[in-house]
Design a protein around this motif. Structure first.
Motif, PDB file in Angstrom:
ATOM      1  N   UNK A  85      14.664  -2.427  52.900  1.00 29.33           N
ATOM      2  CA  UNK A  85      13.567  -2.050  52.389  1.00 29.33           C
ATOM      3  C   UNK A  85      12.719  -0.877  52.569  1.00 29.33           C
ATOM      4  N   UNK A  86      12.735  -0.677  53.172  1.00 26.57           N
ATOM      5  CA  UNK A  86      11.986   0.659  53.684  1.00 26.57           C
ATOM      6  C   UNK A  86      12.493   1.485  52.568  1.00 26.57           C
ATOM      7  N   UNK A  87      13.587   1.631  52.745  1.00 28.51           N
ATOM      8  CA  UNK A  87      14.699   3.393  51.756  1.00 28.51           C
ATOM      9  C   UNK A  87      14.053   2.375  50.506  1.00 28.51           C
ATOM     10  N   UNK A  88      14.303   1.064  49.868  1.00 31.46           N
ATOM     11  CA  UNK A  88      13.657   0.494  48.320  1.00 31.46           C
ATOM     12  C   UNK A  88      12.520   0.550  48.397  1.00 31.46           C
ATOM     13  N   UNK A  89      12.009   1.132  48.850  1.00 31.04           N
ATOM     14  CA  UNK A  89      10.178   0.856  48.764  1.00 31.04           C
ATOM     15  C   UNK A  89       9.838   2.237  48.653  1.00 31.04           C
ATOM     16  N   UNK A  90      10.327   3.151  49.865  1.00 30.16           N
ATOM     17  CA  UNK A  90       9.905   4.379  49.136  1.00 30.16           C
ATOM     18  C   UNK A  90      10.546   5.513  48.146  1.00 30.16           C
ATOM     19  N   UNK A  91      12.050   4.850  47.051  1.00 34.49           N
ATOM     20  CA  UNK A  91      12.189   5.321  46.341  1.00 34.49           C
ATOM     21  C   UNK A  91      11.542   4.953  45.114  1.00 34.49           C
ATOM     22  N   UNK A  92      10.786   3.410  44.881  1.00 37.48           N
ATOM     23  CA  UNK A  92      10.129   2.658  43.913  1.00 37.48           C
ATOM     24  C   UNK A  92       9.144   4.224  44.049  1.00 37.48           C
ATOM     25  N   UNK A  93       8.446   4.458  44.969  1.00 40.17           N
ATOM     26  CA  UNK A  93       7.548   5.234  45.337  1.00 40.17           C
ATOM     27  C   UNK A  93       7.186   6.509  44.609  1.00 40.17           C
ATOM     28  N   UNK A  94       8.392   7.095  44.904  1.00 37.22           N
ATOM     29  CA  UNK A  94       8.748   8.864  44.204  1.00 37.22           C
ATOM     30  C   UNK A  94       9.038   9.029  42.706  1.00 37.22           C
ATOM     31  N   UNK A  95       8.443  10.618  42.371  1.00 36.06           N
ATOM     32  CA  UNK A  95       8.500  11.232  41.117  1.00 36.06           C
ATOM     33  C   UNK A  95       9.825  11.474  41.454  1.00 36.06           C
ATOM     34  N   UNK A  96      11.162  11.308  40.379  1.00 39.82           N
ATOM     35  CA  UNK A  96      11.951  11.470  40.701  1.00 39.82           C
ATOM     36  C   UNK A  96      12.139  12.444  39.284  1.00 39.82           C
ATOM     37  N   UNK A  97      11.343  12.839  38.535  1.00 43.61           N
ATOM     38  CA  UNK A  97      11.645  13.426  37.658  1.00 43.61           C
ATOM     39  C   UNK A  97      12.887  13.297  36.409  1.00 43.61           C
ATOM     40  N   UNK A  98      13.024  12.502  36.339  1.00 41.19           N
ATOM     41  CA  UNK A  98      14.441  12.287  35.003  1.00 41.19           C
ATOM     42  C   UNK A  98      15.245  12.931  35.957  1.00 41.19           C
ATOM     43  N   UNK A  99      15.472  12.575  37.342  1.00 37.33           N
ATOM     44  CA  UNK A  99      17.117  13.032  37.538  1.00 37.33           C
ATOM     45  C   UNK A  99      17.592  11.425  37.506  1.00 37.33           C
ATOM     46  N   UNK A 100      18.977  12.128  37.017  1.00 39.27           N
ATOM     47  CA  UNK A 100      20.159  10.578  36.731  1.00 39.27           C
ATOM     48  C   UNK A 100      20.184   9.636  38.335  1.00 39.27           C
ATOM     49  N   UNK A 101      20.348   8.347  37.424  1.00 44.45           N
ATOM     50  CA  UNK A 101      19.904   7.853  38.899  1.00 44.45           C
ATOM     51  C   UNK A 101      21.757   8.114  39.856  1.00 44.45           C
ATOM     52  N   UNK A 102      23.061   8.565  38.756  1.00 46.77           N
ATOM     53  CA  UNK A 102      23.803   8.735  39.579  1.00 46.77           C
ATOM     54  C   UNK A 102      24.300   9.900  40.451  1.00 46.77           C
TER      55      UNK A 102
END
Length: 303
Positions: free
Chosen positions: A168-185
């Motif tokens: 859950x902590x990882x999911x929240x961290x992921x959702x709050x970051x700017x991944x700069x259009x990096x593909x999910x794979x």
């Protein structure tokens, strides 16, 4: 393509996702009959990460991350989402039944909402507390008749709860970051590899050659967990979300039921009225979260 054909394909995608996602706990138990927990995890993560990275960088021509900040985000996400979460999960599965493992993973949406409220210092809504309470009570009821035998232990239940908190902590961290259009794979491939590297020293330190038999059960568990239960299930989930997020979230309600059913058929685990009562309470808790219309209904991208 006609509407009836589309509906049938969506239905088949949903059913397939539920079966594959819920099967991970039983596949893990099968693998643990042959090898130590981390010995099962390391090959699985290597296979899954290599497949995702080959698809992302070789076939899809996605760029390899080059910024230091991007690698930092991937490393942190890999620590929570793979290293800690799945590291604790596979150890916990030595202590609990496959059905309980699937039931615990099903409450991730509720934990994400609860931890998110605490993390960002938001007022806890009554619905959130009620949902969490129902899920906790449901899991304890389902676990109660198993605690006296070989299908559950207090240590195993505590480890499952800790691994879910990590996810859950990882999911929240992921959702709050700017991944700069990096593909999910790209993200998933590299973060899985990082998670593997975090666990590798522990796997080497605790390795006991006498406790490992690299047989068909081990090989089958590794391949199943890496490809159908992780990559294919995640792709199906993303497809369902794109088509209709509301309908997609409804499939999550079947995952606890499917988890116990698969465990009963494959692992011969007992099903009791306690099981039914526990699953029903968890499903009600998940339904309350869904009615709050939050984005927290995304399951673990791998179990």
């Amino acid at each position: 393509m006609g509407s009836s054909t589309k509906s049938l394909l969506n239905f088949l995608s949903g059913i397939t996702f539920v079966i594959l996602w819920a099967s991970a706990s039983s596949a893990t138990k099968i693998g643990l009959h042959s090898v130590q927990p981390l010995v099962l995890s390391i090959p699985r993560f290597i296979l899954a990460s290599l497949l995702m990275l080959v698809i992302a960088h070789l076939f899809m021509k996605q760029p390899i991350p080059h910024k230091k900040s991007a690698w930092k985000k991937i490393a942190i996400y890999g620590f929570f989402n793979v290293g800690l979460y799945l590291g604790l999960y596979v150890v916990a599965m030595q202590e609990v039944s496959a059905g309980l493992g699937a039931l615990f993973i099903a409450i991730n949406p509720v934990l994400i909402l609860l931890i998110s409220s605490i993390w960002f210092r938001q007022p806890l809504r009554l619905a959130t507390v009620l949902s969490f309470s129902l899920c906790m009570v449901g899991m304890l009821i389902a676990a109660y008749p198993l605690l006296g035998g070989s299908h559950a232990s207090v240590l195993g239940l505590c480890l499952l709860l800790l691994c879910n908190v990590s996810y859950s902590a990882g999911a929240i961290y992921f959702s709050k970051q700017n991944w700069e259009e990096m593909h999910i794979l790209t993200i998933n491939g590299w973060q899985t590899l990082f998670g593997c590297l975090y666990l590798l020293p522990f796997a080497i330190y605790f390795y006991n050659s006498e406790a490992n038999t690299f047989d068909v059960g081990f090989l089958g568990a590794v391949v199943w967990l890496a490809i159908p239960a992780s990559i294919i299930a995640s792709l199906l989930w993303m497809s369902l979300l794109r088509k209709n997020p509301t309908k997609a979230s409804a499939w999550l309600f079947l995952c606890p039921v499917a988890g116990f059913t698969i465990a009963s058929i494959i692992m011969k685990e007992p099903l009791t009225w306690y099981t039914l009562a526990g699953v029903v309470l968890v499903i009600i808790g998940l339904y309350i979260v869904q009615q709050m219309k939050t984005p927290a209904l995304t399951p673990a991208n791998k179990n």
